[in-house]
Scaffold this motif. Structure first.
Motif, PDB file in Angstrom:
ATOM      1  N   GLY A 145      10.819  24.300  -2.097  1.00 49.59           N
ATOM      2  CA  GLY A 145      12.086  24.373  -2.807  1.00 49.59           C
ATOM      3  C   GLY A 145      13.291  23.994  -1.975  1.00 49.59           C
ATOM      4  N   GLU A 146      13.072  23.538  -0.753  1.00 49.27           N
ATOM      5  CA  GLU A 146      14.179  23.214   0.153  1.00 49.27           C
ATOM      6  C   GLU A 146      14.686  21.798  -0.132  1.00 49.27           C
ATOM      7  N   ARG A 147      15.887  21.707  -0.681  1.00 50.14           N
ATOM      8  CA  ARG A 147      16.423  20.389  -1.030  1.00 50.14           C
ATOM      9  C   ARG A 147      16.741  19.549   0.201  1.00 50.14           C
ATOM     10  N   TRP A 148      17.065  20.183   1.331  1.00 51.14           N
ATOM     11  CA  TRP A 148      17.307  19.404   2.549  1.00 51.14           C
ATOM     12  C   TRP A 148      16.058  18.640   2.957  1.00 51.14           C
ATOM     13  N   ALA A 149      14.880  19.242   2.732  1.00 50.28           N
ATOM     14  CA  ALA A 149      13.635  18.573   3.103  1.00 50.28           C
ATOM     15  C   ALA A 149      13.407  17.353   2.215  1.00 50.28           C
ATOM     16  N   LEU A 150      13.682  17.472   0.915  1.00 48.96           N
ATOM     17  CA  LEU A 150      13.566  16.322   0.014  1.00 48.96           C
ATOM     18  C   LEU A 150      14.522  15.219   0.426  1.00 48.96           C
ATOM     19  N   ARG A 151      15.765  15.582   0.715  1.00 51.59           N
ATOM     20  CA  ARG A 151      16.750  14.558   1.087  1.00 51.59           C
ATOM     21  C   ARG A 151      16.400  13.893   2.411  1.00 51.59           C
ATOM     22  N   LEU A 152      15.866  14.673   3.348  1.00 54.00           N
ATOM     23  CA  LEU A 152      15.473  14.086   4.631  1.00 54.00           C
ATOM     24  C   LEU A 152      14.296  13.137   4.458  1.00 54.00           C
ATOM     25  N   LEU A 153      13.306  13.536   3.659  1.00 52.31           N
ATOM     26  CA  LEU A 153      12.179  12.646   3.399  1.00 52.31           C
ATOM     27  C   LEU A 153      12.643  11.368   2.698  1.00 52.31           C
ATOM     28  N   GLU A 158       7.879  21.211   7.669  1.00 55.73           N
ATOM     29  CA  GLU A 158       7.483  20.636   8.957  1.00 55.73           C
ATOM     30  C   GLU A 158       6.170  19.863   8.840  1.00 55.73           C
ATOM     31  N   SER A 159       5.218  20.390   8.047  1.00 60.82           N
ATOM     32  CA  SER A 159       3.942  19.695   7.869  1.00 60.82           C
ATOM     33  C   SER A 159       4.144  18.357   7.177  1.00 60.82           C
ATOM     34  N   ALA A 160       4.991  18.330   6.161  1.00 55.68           N
ATOM     35  CA  ALA A 160       5.280  17.075   5.469  1.00 55.68           C
ATOM     36  C   ALA A 160       6.007  16.095   6.378  1.00 55.68           C
ATOM     37  N   GLN A 206       0.849  -1.189   0.000  1.00 58.26           N
ATOM     38  CA  GLN A 206       0.000   0.000   0.000  1.00 58.26           C
ATOM     39  C   GLN A 206       0.885   1.240   0.000  1.00 58.26           C
ATOM     40  N   ALA A 207       0.669   2.131  -0.964  1.00 56.63           N
ATOM     41  CA  ALA A 207       1.363   3.416  -0.977  1.00 56.63           C
ATOM     42  C   ALA A 207       0.595   4.410  -0.114  1.00 56.63           C
ATOM     43  N   PHE A 208       1.310   5.112   0.750  1.00 59.04           N
ATOM     44  CA  PHE A 208       0.731   6.106   1.654  1.00 59.04           C
ATOM     45  C   PHE A 208       1.278   7.479   1.279  1.00 59.04           C
ATOM     46  N   ALA A 209       0.375   8.372   0.856  1.00 55.22           N
ATOM     47  CA  ALA A 209       0.799   9.682   0.380  1.00 55.22           C
ATOM     48  C   ALA A 209       0.812  10.713   1.505  1.00 55.22           C
ATOM     49  N   ILE A 210       1.895  11.462   1.572  1.00 55.68           N
ATOM     50  CA  ILE A 210       1.905  12.699   2.345  1.00 55.68           C
ATOM     51  C   ILE A 210       1.199  13.752   1.501  1.00 55.68           C
ATOM     52  N   TRP A 211       0.125  14.318   2.023  1.00 54.80           N
ATOM     53  CA  TRP A 211      -0.587  15.389   1.327  1.00 54.80           C
ATOM     54  C   TRP A 211      -0.965  16.453   2.342  1.00 54.80           C
ATOM     55  N   VAL A 212      -0.493  17.667   2.120  1.00 50.15           N
ATOM     56  CA  VAL A 212      -0.775  18.779   3.022  1.00 50.15           C
ATOM     57  C   VAL A 212      -1.928  19.579   2.429  1.00 50.15           C
ATOM     58  N   PRO A 213      -3.118  19.504   3.030  1.00 52.87           N
ATOM     59  CA  PRO A 213      -4.303  20.146   2.431  1.00 52.87           C
ATOM     60  C   PRO A 213      -4.341  21.641   2.687  1.00 52.87           C
ATOM     61  N   ALA A 214      -5.245  22.309   1.989  1.00 51.80           N
ATOM     62  CA  ALA A 214      -5.493  23.722   2.247  1.00 51.80           C
ATOM     63  C   ALA A 214      -5.898  23.903   3.697  1.00 51.80           C
ATOM     64  N   GLY A 215      -5.422  24.971   4.292  1.00 46.90           N
ATOM     65  CA  GLY A 215      -5.720  25.224   5.699  1.00 46.90           C
ATOM     66  C   GLY A 215      -4.629  24.753   6.633  1.00 46.90           C
TER      67      GLY A 215
END
Length: 313
Positions: free
Chosen positions: A113-121, A60-62, A45-54
């Motif tokens: 646009g933060e590449r550190w966040a992509l690499r950490l994820l 940090e949210s991701a 099962q793939a589980f998506a991180i999705w940050v909704p409106a609001g």
């Protein structure tokens, strides 16, 4: 039959309501639960991180949803983090007994646009990324953005960095220009984790025949989704409508490139007979009534198994 499902939004619900119990059926608040996956024989099962409106669209949210993925999803007995082809084989291969959880990101908005966040994820297990949801962000336009632009300079850089890390690119939700920009740029085959055929149901989120042919020609993977208004525009959708979209993709040469991406927990209305992962056996039975078993096994998990085994580092 073992099942692979390429998209659900359970993490967003768990983020909004920490009291929800993922391990067991929670009174209908969650479509995807550990109990439901077992009932449907879902091996991956793939589980998506999705940050909704609001919710603030920030790293940090991701990362908070990534923490929920590790703390709640992966803590269930028999759940395995899927990061590599070997992990895919362990949950979808012969004699598999564990269930796999694949971490994805639906919309790069929160990365800012933060590449550190992509690499950490990525270190936390992220292995698939959808560049946007329906609107525009810093990387590209979504399919509901009226101007219909493609990838930005930063978006092109993001695709390149994802490929260097081994993160697959998901073209669901992209504008048509964004789709073609990504197809031209990408070195690995693309995946549309949850989308249907626009020629059968004219919703903008569905793919055109030309897009489907291009995805197939490049060796990509298309997850037929159970979102009812992506299946049928004029009446309540049922399992037969899922089969119509399967048949259409086959007619375009895509029989060996079909999978499923339910979008459970991302929808408020359901296709009749498909309200959660425990209903997958009903879909399997409907498919088997029309198609040979080897084809059905491929659609339910075989093609996802091959694609992910080949393309996950």
């Amino acid at each position: 039959m073992r099942i692979a499902d390429l998209h659900c939004d359970a993490l967003s619900k768990l983020d909004r309501d920490p009291k929800l119990d993922w391990a067991e059926s929670s009174g209908g608040e969650l479509d995807v639960t550990a109990e439901g996956l077992a009932g449907g024989n879902v091996g991956l099962q793939a589980f998506a991180i999705w940050v909704p409106a609001g919710t603030p669209k920030t790293p940090e949210s991701a990362l908070r949803q990534a923490a929920i993925f590790h703390d709640k999803i992966l803590s269930a007995p028999g759940m395995r983090l899927v990061q590599s082809g070997a992990d895919v084989e362990a949950v979808l291969g012969p004699g598999a007994s564990e269930r796999g959880a694949l971490l994805t990101l639906e919309g790069a908005d929160a990365l800012r646009g933060e590449r550190w966040a992509l690499r950490l994820l990525h270190r936390l297990g992220l292995r698939m990324l959808g560049l946007t949801w329906n609107e525009a962000n810093w990387a590209c336009d979504g399919i509901m953005e009226p101007r219909g632009a493609g990838l930005t300079k930063e978006g092109r850089s993001l695709v390149a960095e994802c490929e260097a890390l081994g993160i697959l690119i998901d073209v669901s939700h992209l504008s048509e220009k964004g789709f073609w920009d990504t197809a031209e740029l990408a070195r690995r085959p693309l995946i549309a984790s949850h989308a249907n055929a626009r020629s059968l149901c004219p919703h903008p989120r569905n793919l055109t025949d030309d897009q489907i042919r291009a995805l197939v020609a490049a060796g990509g993977l298309m997850g037929i989704t159970f979102v009812p208004f992506f299946l049928q525009a004029l009446r309540p959708a049922g399992i037969d409508d899922v089969l119509r979209h399967v048949e259409h993709v086959c007619a375009l040469g895509g029989a060996n490139h079909i999978a499923f991406g339910s979008d459970f927990d991302g929808i408020d209305t359901y296709t009749v007979g498909l309200a959660g992962p425990a209903d997958y056996p009903a879909l399997a039975d409907a498919l088997l009534s029309r198609y040979p078993e080897p084809l059905v096994r491929g659609w339910l998990s075989g093609h996802a198994r091959r694609f992910l085994t080949d393309h996950l580092k």
